[in-house]
Motif scaffolding. Structure first.
Motif, PDB file in Angstrom:
ATOM      1  N   ALA A 148       0.830  -1.209   0.000  1.00 49.14           N
ATOM      2  CA  ALA A 148       0.000   0.000   0.000  1.00 49.14           C
ATOM      3  C   ALA A 148       0.868   1.264   0.000  1.00 49.14           C
ATOM      4  O   ALA A 148       0.609   2.212  -0.751  1.00 49.14           O
ATOM      5  CB  ALA A 148      -0.926  -0.005   1.216  1.00 49.14           C
ATOM      6  N   ASP A 149       1.922   1.255   0.825  1.00 49.76           N
ATOM      7  CA  ASP A 149       2.821   2.414   0.877  1.00 49.76           C
ATOM      8  C   ASP A 149       3.574   2.574  -0.441  1.00 49.76           C
ATOM      9  O   ASP A 149       3.710   3.690  -0.958  1.00 49.76           O
ATOM     10  CB  ASP A 149       3.832   2.251   2.013  1.00 49.76           C
ATOM     11  N   TRP A 150       4.082   1.473  -0.979  1.00 50.95           N
ATOM     12  CA  TRP A 150       4.843   1.524  -2.232  1.00 50.95           C
ATOM     13  C   TRP A 150       3.976   2.099  -3.351  1.00 50.95           C
ATOM     14  O   TRP A 150       4.423   2.956  -4.112  1.00 50.95           O
ATOM     15  CB  TRP A 150       5.334   0.128  -2.592  1.00 50.95           C
ATOM     16  N   GLU A 151       2.738   1.645  -3.444  1.00 50.25           N
ATOM     17  CA  GLU A 151       1.840   2.131  -4.502  1.00 50.25           C
ATOM     18  C   GLU A 151       1.540   3.621  -4.332  1.00 50.25           C
ATOM     19  O   GLU A 151       1.498   4.371  -5.308  1.00 50.25           O
ATOM     20  CB  GLU A 151       0.558   1.300  -4.526  1.00 50.25           C
ATOM     21  N   GLU A 152       1.339   4.052  -3.079  1.00 48.68           N
ATOM     22  CA  GLU A 152       1.078   5.471  -2.823  1.00 48.68           C
ATOM     23  C   GLU A 152       2.293   6.324  -3.214  1.00 48.68           C
ATOM     24  O   GLU A 152       2.158   7.353  -3.899  1.00 48.68           O
ATOM     25  CB  GLU A 152       0.757   5.700  -1.337  1.00 48.68           C
ATOM     26  N   LEU A 153       3.483   5.884  -2.817  1.00 42.57           N
ATOM     27  CA  LEU A 153       4.699   6.654  -3.088  1.00 42.57           C
ATOM     28  C   LEU A 153       5.058   6.635  -4.574  1.00 42.57           C
ATOM     29  O   LEU A 153       5.506   7.648  -5.127  1.00 42.57           O
ATOM     30  CB  LEU A 153       5.853   6.102  -2.251  1.00 42.57           C
ATOM     31  N   MET A 154       4.837   5.505  -5.239  1.00 41.96           N
ATOM     32  CA  MET A 154       5.131   5.423  -6.660  1.00 41.96           C
ATOM     33  C   MET A 154       4.199   6.324  -7.473  1.00 41.96           C
ATOM     34  O   MET A 154       4.576   6.809  -8.536  1.00 41.96           O
ATOM     35  CB  MET A 154       5.026   3.977  -7.147  1.00 41.96           C
ATOM     36  N   GLU A 155       3.003   6.568  -6.961  1.00 45.85           N
ATOM     37  CA  GLU A 155       2.067   7.457  -7.657  1.00 45.85           C
ATOM     38  C   GLU A 155       2.634   8.870  -7.734  1.00 45.85           C
ATOM     39  O   GLU A 155       2.510   9.545  -8.757  1.00 45.85           O
ATOM     40  CB  GLU A 155       0.702   7.461  -6.949  1.00 45.85           C
ATOM     41  N   PHE A 156       3.283   9.314  -6.654  1.00 46.11           N
ATOM     42  CA  PHE A 156       3.940  10.633  -6.671  1.00 46.11           C
ATOM     43  C   PHE A 156       5.023  10.668  -7.752  1.00 46.11           C
ATOM     44  O   PHE A 156       5.184  11.668  -8.451  1.00 46.11           O
ATOM     45  CB  PHE A 156       4.570  10.936  -5.308  1.00 46.11           C
ATOM     46  N   ILE A 157       5.794   9.562  -7.869  1.00 42.52           N
ATOM     47  CA  ILE A 157       6.865   9.502  -8.867  1.00 42.52           C
ATOM     48  C   ILE A 157       6.279   9.537 -10.271  1.00 42.52           C
ATOM     49  O   ILE A 157       6.751  10.282 -11.134  1.00 42.52           O
ATOM     50  CB  ILE A 157       7.724   8.241  -8.653  1.00 42.52           C
ATOM     51  N   VAL A 158       5.247   8.741 -10.508  1.00 45.37           N
ATOM     52  CA  VAL A 158       4.607   8.688 -11.827  1.00 45.37           C
ATOM     53  C   VAL A 158       4.095  10.067 -12.227  1.00 45.37           C
ATOM     54  O   VAL A 158       4.208  10.480 -13.393  1.00 45.37           O
ATOM     55  CB  VAL A 158       3.457   7.658 -11.823  1.00 45.37           C
ATOM     56  N   LEU A 159       3.549  10.808 -11.259  1.00 39.93           N
ATOM     57  CA  LEU A 159       2.991  12.135 -11.535  1.00 39.93           C
ATOM     58  C   LEU A 159       4.058  13.238 -11.493  1.00 39.93           C
ATOM     59  O   LEU A 159       3.757  14.403 -11.739  1.00 39.93           O
ATOM     60  CB  LEU A 159       1.877  12.454 -10.527  1.00 39.93           C
ATOM     61  N   GLY A 160       5.302  12.868 -11.164  1.00 43.88           N
ATOM     62  CA  GLY A 160       6.381  13.857 -11.092  1.00 43.88           C
ATOM     63  C   GLY A 160       6.242  14.827  -9.941  1.00 43.88           C
ATOM     64  O   GLY A 160       6.782  15.929  -9.978  1.00 43.88           O
ATOM     65  N   GLN A 161       5.525  14.420  -8.889  1.00 45.61           N
ATOM     66  CA  GLN A 161       5.256  15.324  -7.758  1.00 45.61           C
ATOM     67  C   GLN A 161       6.211  15.049  -6.594  1.00 45.61           C
ATOM     68  O   GLN A 161       5.793  14.778  -5.470  1.00 45.61           O
ATOM     69  CB  GLN A 161       3.794  15.174  -7.320  1.00 45.61           C
ATOM     70  N   TYR A 162       7.505  15.117  -6.872  1.00 50.46           N
ATOM     71  CA  TYR A 162       8.505  14.793  -5.847  1.00 50.46           C
ATOM     72  C   TYR A 162       8.453  15.741  -4.661  1.00 50.46           C
ATOM     73  O   TYR A 162       8.681  15.335  -3.521  1.00 50.46           O
ATOM     74  CB  TYR A 162       9.913  14.835  -6.480  1.00 50.46           C
ATOM     75  N   ASP A 163       8.160  17.011  -4.945  1.00 45.43           N
ATOM     76  CA  ASP A 163       8.153  18.009  -3.874  1.00 45.43           C
ATOM     77  C   ASP A 163       6.986  17.836  -2.919  1.00 45.43           C
ATOM     78  O   ASP A 163       6.960  18.424  -1.845  1.00 45.43           O
ATOM     79  CB  ASP A 163       8.137  19.422  -4.472  1.00 45.43           C
ATOM     80  N   LYS A 164       5.991  17.016  -3.302  1.00 43.65           N
ATOM     81  CA  LYS A 164       4.826  16.825  -2.431  1.00 43.65           C
ATOM     82  C   LYS A 164       4.997  15.665  -1.453  1.00 43.65           C
ATOM     83  O   LYS A 164       4.174  15.469  -0.571  1.00 43.65           O
ATOM     84  CB  LYS A 164       3.573  16.605  -3.284  1.00 43.65           C
ATOM     85  N   VAL A 165       6.065  14.861  -1.627  1.00 41.92           N
ATOM     86  CA  VAL A 165       6.302  13.738  -0.714  1.00 41.92           C
ATOM     87  C   VAL A 165       6.949  14.269   0.560  1.00 41.92           C
ATOM     88  O   VAL A 165       7.979  14.945   0.513  1.00 41.92           O
ATOM     89  CB  VAL A 165       7.225  12.677  -1.352  1.00 41.92           C
TER      90      VAL A 165
END
Length: 221
Positions: A150-167
């Protein structure tokens, strides 16, 4: 370096054989120099254990004992037996991630079977005097794997969307995504939120201390 162990049992026997030894004793046998501290030598403890246990993977993305399917993780612990820091799992992929799933991820591969080696980590203990603890072998339970996925999928979504600054440090119950670089000048290729190539800090996946504390507690209890 000692030859690669041929079985999980042989690996565990080696890990138990060095339990109770100090870093100085182990370094002497491996003909390695003990650094004054780990600030500039973060991977030194891992290299020392790899030598004694016969790990051959080095920095490759496979498990440390690829033929056995086992990853080696040292874990610095306090006087109370609790982890003192988060545990690095692997570098996060920032490109070439189309079609990547939890089942085919490096995180799952690395954590499918882990040899945990606790080591004394309190700062006031001189590095050469710190000792290695009793090892344990672990695979995630269904519940633990579900948390990790669940955590991996949530964090990978930020990567896919290019939203690194939001993590932030608040994301992920058991798994974190954090910058992984020696300094702020080290940049790697990625894609921004507009889909265009950018340069950003490398990221790594880390296990939170409460997750590894539960592993230790469940095993040693």
């Amino acid at each position: 370096m000692k030859p690669e162990p041929q079985s999980e049992q042989e690996l565990m026997e080696r890990a138990r054989a060095i339990a109770g030894s100090s870093f100085e004793q182990l370094a002497e046998e491996a003909q390695m120099t003990v650094p004054n501290d780990l600030r500039r030598d973060k991977g030194w403890v891992g290299q020392l254990l790899e030598w004694h246990l016969g790990a051959t993977a080095g920095s490759k993305p496979t498990q440390d004992f690829a033929d056995l399917g086992i990853e080696l993780k040292s874990i610095p612990i306090s006087y109370h037996g609790t982890p003192l820091e988060t545990t690095f799992v692997c570098v996060a992929p920032l490109t070439g991630i189309h079609g990547l799933t939890w089942e085919t991820s490096h995180v799952r591969n690395k954590l499918s079977r882990v040899l945990w080696v606790p080591v004394e980590g309190e700062r006031e203990i001189p590095l050469n005097q710190r000792r290695v603890g009793m090892p344990l072998i672990w695979s995630p339970s269904e519940q633990e794997e579900a948390q990790l996925k669940a955590d991996w999928e949530e964090l990978m979504e930020f990567i896919v969307l290019g939203q690194y600054d939001k993590v932030t440090a608040r994301h992920g119950e058991v798994l974190q995504l954090r910058p992984k670089a020696a300094n702020g000048r080290v940049l790697t290729e990625a894609y921004g939120s507009n889909g265009k190539p950018i340069r950003t800090l490398p990221r790594g996946f880390y296990l939170r201390t409460q997750f590894t504390a539960n592993i230790l507690q469940n095993y040693y209890a």
